[in-house]
Enzyme design. Structure first.
Site, PDB file in Angstrom:
ATOM      1  N   CYS A  10     -13.465  20.774  41.123  1.00 42.75           N
ATOM      2  CA  CYS A  10     -12.671  22.031  41.315  1.00 42.75           C
ATOM      3  C   CYS A  10     -11.334  21.694  40.845  1.00 42.75           C
ATOM      4  O   CYS A  10     -10.831  20.738  40.369  1.00 42.75           O
ATOM      5  CB  CYS A  10     -13.081  22.837  42.760  1.00 42.75           C
ATOM      6  N   ARG A  16     -13.350  24.355  46.851  1.00 48.33           N
ATOM      7  CA  ARG A  16     -14.799  24.419  46.865  1.00 48.33           C
ATOM      8  C   ARG A  16     -15.482  23.071  46.346  1.00 48.33           C
ATOM      9  O   ARG A  16     -16.656  23.079  46.860  1.00 48.33           O
ATOM     10  CB  ARG A  16     -14.912  25.075  45.113  1.00 48.33           C
ATOM     11  N   ASP A 128     -12.636  30.704  42.766  1.00 49.42           N
ATOM     12  CA  ASP A 128     -11.420  30.038  43.469  1.00 49.42           C
ATOM     13  C   ASP A 128     -11.211  31.034  44.736  1.00 49.42           C
ATOM     14  O   ASP A 128     -10.708  32.154  44.562  1.00 49.42           O
ATOM     15  CB  ASP A 128     -10.468  29.940  42.593  1.00 49.42           C
TER      16      ASP A 128
END
Ligand code: 4NP
Length: 156
Positions: A10, A16, A128
């Site tokens: 990420c 994440r 996000d």
């Protein structure tokens, strides 16, 4: 037998991708496949290098029984040689990864986590959560549990 190596990527490697690593690792362990896979995660941005996952991500993950202990690191050129599969959380991650890949072979290792989502049909990426509230972190975990299930089923 050589382990199949998966790198989750990420932006910051504090929300994440370490969560993806934790979700996938437990799924692998629960199915007795521990010896067949090696997992890691990294970020395209190195500003959080050395840090544990974001506290909010750790709290929400822990509520589902995932203890996240990964230390953030930036993606390196070597990762494209070392890993068999590089899983991007969103299109921006993929774009950055594609710009780092040195060969066609390396580019072809990059896949989108969103392509493995099965039950949350309105999502084609892992959003996000950094500037979101609690629901953003819960959504990340819901999407990751869904997508990891499908990804693993395609690999075994
Ligand atoms: P992640 O979340 O990419 O899921 O780890 C973020 C973490 C940090 C930042 C952005 C997103 N940041 O801008 O520092």
């Amino acid at each position: 037998m050589e382990r199949y190596k998966i790198l989750f990527v990420c932006l910051g490697n504090i929300c994440r991708s370490p969560a993806a690593q934790g979700v996938m690792q437990r799924m692998i362990d629960e199915r007795g496949l521990t010896d067949r896979f090696y997992l890691d995660s990294a970020g395209t941005y190195g500003g959080h290098a050395g840090e544990l996952p974001d506290r909010r991500m750790r709290v929400h993950a822990q509520q589902r029984g995932y203890t996240l202990t990964h230390r953030s690191r930036r993606v390196t050129g070597q990762d494209f040689e070392d890993f068999d599969l590089i899983v991007a959380m969103d299109a921006s991650n993929r774009y950055n990864l594609e710009n780092m890949a040195a060969t066609v072979d390396e580019t072809q290792k990059i896949v989108m986590m969103g392509d493995y989502i099965r039950h949350y049909q309105h999502y084609d990426h892992i959003p996000d959560p950094y500037y979101e509230g609690a629901e953003g972190f819960e959504l990340v975990l819901n999407l990751l549990e869904d997508a990891c299930e499908e990804l693993l089923s395609q690999l075994v």
